[in-house]
Write an enzyme that holds these catalytic residues in place. Sequence first.
Site, PDB file in Angstrom:
ATOM      1  N   LYS A  18       0.824  -1.215   0.000  1.00  0.00           N
ATOM      2  CA  LYS A  18       0.000   0.000   0.000  1.00  0.00           C
ATOM      3  C   LYS A  18       0.858   1.264   0.000  1.00  0.00           C
ATOM      4  O   LYS A  18       0.633   2.173  -0.792  1.00  0.00           O
ATOM      5  CB  LYS A  18      -0.928   0.035   1.232  1.00  0.00           C
TER       6      LYS A  18
ATOM      7  N   ARG B 131      -9.560   0.825   9.122  1.00  0.00           N
ATOM      8  CA  ARG B 131      -9.176  -0.544   9.466  1.00  0.00           C
ATOM      9  C   ARG B 131     -10.278  -1.267  10.216  1.00  0.00           C
ATOM     10  O   ARG B 131     -10.117  -2.441  10.521  1.00  0.00           O
ATOM     11  CB  ARG B 131      -7.938  -0.507  10.357  1.00  0.00           C
TER      12      ARG B 131
ATOM     13  N   ARG C  50      11.760  -5.336   5.071  1.00  0.00           N
ATOM     14  CA  ARG C  50      11.600  -4.018   4.437  1.00  0.00           C
ATOM     15  C   ARG C  50      12.274  -2.893   5.209  1.00  0.00           C
ATOM     16  O   ARG C  50      12.466  -2.955   6.423  1.00  0.00           O
ATOM     17  CB  ARG C  50      10.134  -3.714   4.168  1.00  0.00           C
TER      18      ARG C  50
ATOM     19  N   ARG D 182      11.146  -0.239  10.712  1.00  0.00           N
ATOM     20  CA  ARG D 182      10.121  -0.057  11.731  1.00  0.00           C
ATOM     21  C   ARG D 182      10.268  -1.058  12.866  1.00  0.00           C
ATOM     22  O   ARG D 182      10.579  -2.226  12.635  1.00  0.00           O
ATOM     23  CB  ARG D 182       8.741  -0.232  11.095  1.00  0.00           C
TER      24      ARG D 182
ATOM     25  N   ARG E  72      -0.396  -8.533  13.557  1.00  0.00           N
ATOM     26  CA  ARG E  72      -0.995  -7.509  12.685  1.00  0.00           C
ATOM     27  C   ARG E  72      -1.853  -8.173  11.608  1.00  0.00           C
ATOM     28  O   ARG E  72      -2.897  -7.651  11.225  1.00  0.00           O
ATOM     29  CB  ARG E  72       0.116  -6.647  12.063  1.00  0.00           C
TER      30      ARG E  72
HETATM   31  P1  AMP Z   1       0.755   0.627   9.471  1.00  0.00           P
HETATM   32  O1  AMP Z   1       1.895   1.573   9.273  1.00  0.00           O
HETATM   33  O2  AMP Z   1      -0.458   1.016   8.670  1.00  0.00           O
HETATM   34  O3  AMP Z   1       1.137  -0.807   9.266  1.00  0.00           O
HETATM   35  O4  AMP Z   1       0.327   0.769  11.005  1.00  0.00           O
HETATM   36  C1  AMP Z   1       1.215   0.434  12.053  1.00  0.00           C
HETATM   37  C2  AMP Z   1       0.423   0.257  13.347  1.00  0.00           C
HETATM   38  O5  AMP Z   1      -0.241   1.487  13.682  1.00  0.00           O
HETATM   39  C3  AMP Z   1      -0.698  -0.774  13.286  1.00  0.00           C
HETATM   40  O6  AMP Z   1      -0.231  -2.090  13.537  1.00  0.00           O
HETATM   41  C4  AMP Z   1      -1.639  -0.270  14.374  1.00  0.00           C
HETATM   42  O7  AMP Z   1      -1.146  -0.582  15.669  1.00  0.00           O
HETATM   43  C5  AMP Z   1      -1.546   1.239  14.207  1.00  0.00           C
HETATM   44  N1  AMP Z   1      -2.530   1.764  13.224  1.00  0.00           N
HETATM   45  C6  AMP Z   1      -2.258   2.374  12.031  1.00  0.00           C
HETATM   46  N2  AMP Z   1      -3.388   2.740  11.410  1.00  0.00           N
HETATM   47  C7  AMP Z   1      -4.409   2.341  12.218  1.00  0.00           C
HETATM   48  C8  AMP Z   1      -5.823   2.397  12.116  1.00  0.00           C
HETATM   49  N3  AMP Z   1      -6.424   2.936  11.033  1.00  0.00           N
HETATM   50  N4  AMP Z   1      -6.556   1.892  13.136  1.00  0.00           N
HETATM   51  C9  AMP Z   1      -5.967   1.330  14.230  1.00  0.00           C
HETATM   52  N5  AMP Z   1      -4.644   1.229  14.383  1.00  0.00           N
HETATM   53  C10 AMP Z   1      -3.851   1.723  13.385  1.00  0.00           C
END
Ligand code: AMP
Length: 215
Positions: free
Chosen positions: A14, A89, A128, A162, A173
């Site tokens: 994404k 989400r 990554r 990360r 996740r």
């Molecule tokens: P991402 O960078 O999108 O993979 O997000 C990393 C982490 O941030 C996720 O595993 C969640 O803990 C939190 N997170 C990011 N976006 C959301 C969302 N829309 N709703 C809930 N938690 C989120």
Amino acid sequence: MTNLILLGPPGAGKGTQAKRLETKYGLVQLSTGDMLRAAVAAGTETGKQAKEIMERGDLVPDNIIIAMIAERIDQPDVSSGFILDGFPRTTAQAQALDGLLKFKGRKLDHVIELKVDDEALVERVSGRFSCAKCGASYHDSFNRPKKENVCDVCGATEFKRRADDNAETVRQRLSAYHAQTAPLLPYYEAQGILRSLDGMAEIDSITDSMEKVLG
Ligand code: AMP
């Protein structure tokens, strides 16, 4: 103006695709994960609430996320269109987004799902990294910078990984994705705006398919 959601599990591509579409279409990538990581780094109240949840690989509560997006979507740079990456989400987030957009007289044009199988995702996410300056995405095995340790896009030489990109957290996740986010697929299917693409295809070919969807 185009408003787009990229939907898919962690590591589906994404962020990589969002960055490409941003440049080509003049859209703004809105990544709730990036916003939360910035909040954690800055030590804000939101960051303090989110840190441990993110380290576990669970979802941050809807009210925090919705407030963050509501504020961001009001900024002037978003007026020409956005690419949502990692939001919504949950069904509650999707409904809140519909409400926000309706209030502003805007709408969602496309929801693009990137489909990838779980085992491939663990490998993708574990390897990554990204440019510390411009955020361009790379991978140890599949997508290294053309010149070792130099970002292809901006020429910077610092990269970052990360904290939650390890095999154990990725599995959590993924399970959060299947339990809480996958129900959004029928939600958007019912609105007639969902398109599903093969996220296992070559990065360039996925970009081509997305451009066809965007027209
Ligand atoms: P991402 O960078 O999108 O993979 O997000 C990393 C982490 O941030 C996720 O595993 C969640 O803990 C939190 N997170 C990011 N976006 C959301 C969302 N829309 N709703 C809930 N938690 C989120």
